[in-house]
Write an enzyme that holds these catalytic residues in place. Sequence first.
Site, PDB file in Angstrom:
ATOM      1  N   ASP A  30      37.545  13.269  38.085  1.00  0.00           N
ATOM      2  CA  ASP A  30      36.599  14.241  38.624  1.00  0.00           C
ATOM      3  C   ASP A  30      35.815  14.898  37.483  1.00  0.00           C
ATOM      4  O   ASP A  30      36.362  15.202  36.420  1.00  0.00           O
ATOM      5  CB  ASP A  30      37.354  15.305  39.436  1.00  0.00           C
ATOM      6  CG  ASP A  30      36.443  16.100  40.351  1.00  0.00           C
ATOM      7  OD1 ASP A  30      36.543  15.939  41.575  1.00  0.00           O
ATOM      8  OD2 ASP A  30      35.616  16.888  39.833  1.00  0.00           O
ATOM      9  N   GLY A  93      35.503  22.337  52.914  1.00  0.00           N
ATOM     10  CA  GLY A  93      34.813  22.382  51.628  1.00  0.00           C
ATOM     11  C   GLY A  93      34.343  21.033  51.120  1.00  0.00           C
ATOM     12  O   GLY A  93      34.095  20.865  49.927  1.00  0.00           O
ATOM     13  N   HIS A 100      36.662  10.553  49.952  1.00  0.00           N
ATOM     14  CA  HIS A 100      37.378  10.474  48.674  1.00  0.00           C
ATOM     15  C   HIS A 100      38.701  11.210  48.795  1.00  0.00           C
ATOM     16  O   HIS A 100      38.784  12.283  49.398  1.00  0.00           O
ATOM     17  CB  HIS A 100      36.540  11.049  47.531  1.00  0.00           C
ATOM     18  CG  HIS A 100      35.946  12.391  47.834  1.00  0.00           C
ATOM     19  ND1 HIS A 100      34.809  12.536  48.596  1.00  0.00           N
ATOM     20  CD2 HIS A 100      36.327  13.642  47.489  1.00  0.00           C
ATOM     21  CE1 HIS A 100      34.520  13.821  48.704  1.00  0.00           C
ATOM     22  NE2 HIS A 100      35.442  14.520  48.049  1.00  0.00           N
ATOM     23  N   HIS A 102      41.438  13.138  46.746  1.00  0.00           N
ATOM     24  CA  HIS A 102      41.718  13.815  45.475  1.00  0.00           C
ATOM     25  C   HIS A 102      43.176  13.567  45.100  1.00  0.00           C
ATOM     26  O   HIS A 102      44.072  13.716  45.943  1.00  0.00           O
ATOM     27  CB  HIS A 102      41.551  15.331  45.606  1.00  0.00           C
ATOM     28  CG  HIS A 102      40.162  15.805  45.901  1.00  0.00           C
ATOM     29  ND1 HIS A 102      39.342  16.337  44.937  1.00  0.00           N
ATOM     30  CD2 HIS A 102      39.446  15.837  47.056  1.00  0.00           C
ATOM     31  CE1 HIS A 102      38.182  16.698  45.473  1.00  0.00           C
ATOM     32  NE2 HIS A 102      38.224  16.413  46.765  1.00  0.00           N
TER      33      HIS A 102
HETATM   34  P1  5GP Z   1      34.829  17.551  47.834  1.00  0.00           P
HETATM   35  O1  5GP Z   1      34.488  18.993  47.600  1.00  0.00           O
HETATM   36  O2  5GP Z   1      33.715  16.831  48.563  1.00  0.00           O
HETATM   37  O3  5GP Z   1      36.160  17.318  48.458  1.00  0.00           O
HETATM   38  O4  5GP Z   1      34.959  16.916  46.391  1.00  0.00           O
HETATM   39  C1  5GP Z   1      33.886  16.408  45.686  1.00  0.00           C
HETATM   40  C2  5GP Z   1      34.350  16.257  44.256  1.00  0.00           C
HETATM   41  O5  5GP Z   1      33.450  15.400  43.585  1.00  0.00           O
HETATM   42  C3  5GP Z   1      34.371  17.574  43.474  1.00  0.00           C
HETATM   43  O6  5GP Z   1      35.690  17.800  42.985  1.00  0.00           O
HETATM   44  C4  5GP Z   1      33.352  17.350  42.367  1.00  0.00           C
HETATM   45  O7  5GP Z   1      33.750  17.937  41.142  1.00  0.00           O
HETATM   46  C5  5GP Z   1      33.300  15.835  42.268  1.00  0.00           C
HETATM   47  N1  5GP Z   1      32.034  15.312  41.817  1.00  0.00           N
HETATM   48  C6  5GP Z   1      30.801  15.639  42.278  1.00  0.00           C
HETATM   49  N2  5GP Z   1      29.850  14.942  41.634  1.00  0.00           N
HETATM   50  C7  5GP Z   1      30.512  14.152  40.728  1.00  0.00           C
HETATM   51  C8  5GP Z   1      30.069  13.202  39.753  1.00  0.00           C
HETATM   52  O8  5GP Z   1      28.879  12.941  39.590  1.00  0.00           O
HETATM   53  N3  5GP Z   1      31.029  12.591  39.018  1.00  0.00           N
HETATM   54  C9  5GP Z   1      32.359  12.846  39.177  1.00  0.00           C
HETATM   55  N4  5GP Z   1      33.223  12.196  38.401  1.00  0.00           N
HETATM   56  N5  5GP Z   1      32.814  13.734  40.092  1.00  0.00           N
HETATM   57  C10 5GP Z   1      31.896  14.384  40.851  1.00  0.00           C
END
Ligand code: 5GP
Length: 114
Positions: A30, A93, A100, A102
């Site tokens: 991440d 969130g 994805h 985590h």
């Molecule tokens: P969500 O909030 O949708 O569950 O998680 C999205 C995750 O994607 C976040 O933890 C954010 O830091 C990560 N993220 C967003 N854009 C990028 C990116 O361009 N590269 C990487 N490696 N992670 C990303």
Amino acid sequence: MGDCIFCKMANGEIRPDVVYEDDQVLAFRDLNPQAPTHVLVIPKRHISTLNELSPADAELTGRLFLAAREVAEADGIAERGYRTVINCNAEAGQSVFHVHLHVLGGRPMRWPPG
Ligand code: 5GP
Ligand code: ZN
């Protein structure tokens, strides 16, 4: 999905810090890690949220978790413990609309989550 950042990672247009890859799944660190290990495991095929998973995706879903297990093992946190999370839609969130998983670990986790 031309403007999906995770699709661009899956097709090689953008190369993140990859820690696991097979024909259907990609895992990478991440960008904004919330724990010493913070890896995102994605299906290479675009699926926007958990709500869009179908029964035909049952094997793919299992592969996401098998990849998470590999990642935890490789980062040395399998025995200590780690957390897997999929955020679905606004109240959870979710900010990137490509499913994805985590994988978080390397520090103690609290419960309930915020
Ligand atoms: P969500 O909030 O949708 O569950 O998680 C999205 C995750 O994607 C976040 O933890 C954010 O830091 C990560 N993220 C967003 N854009 C990028 C990116 O361009 N590269 C990487 N490696 N992670 C990303
Ligand atoms: Zn996508």
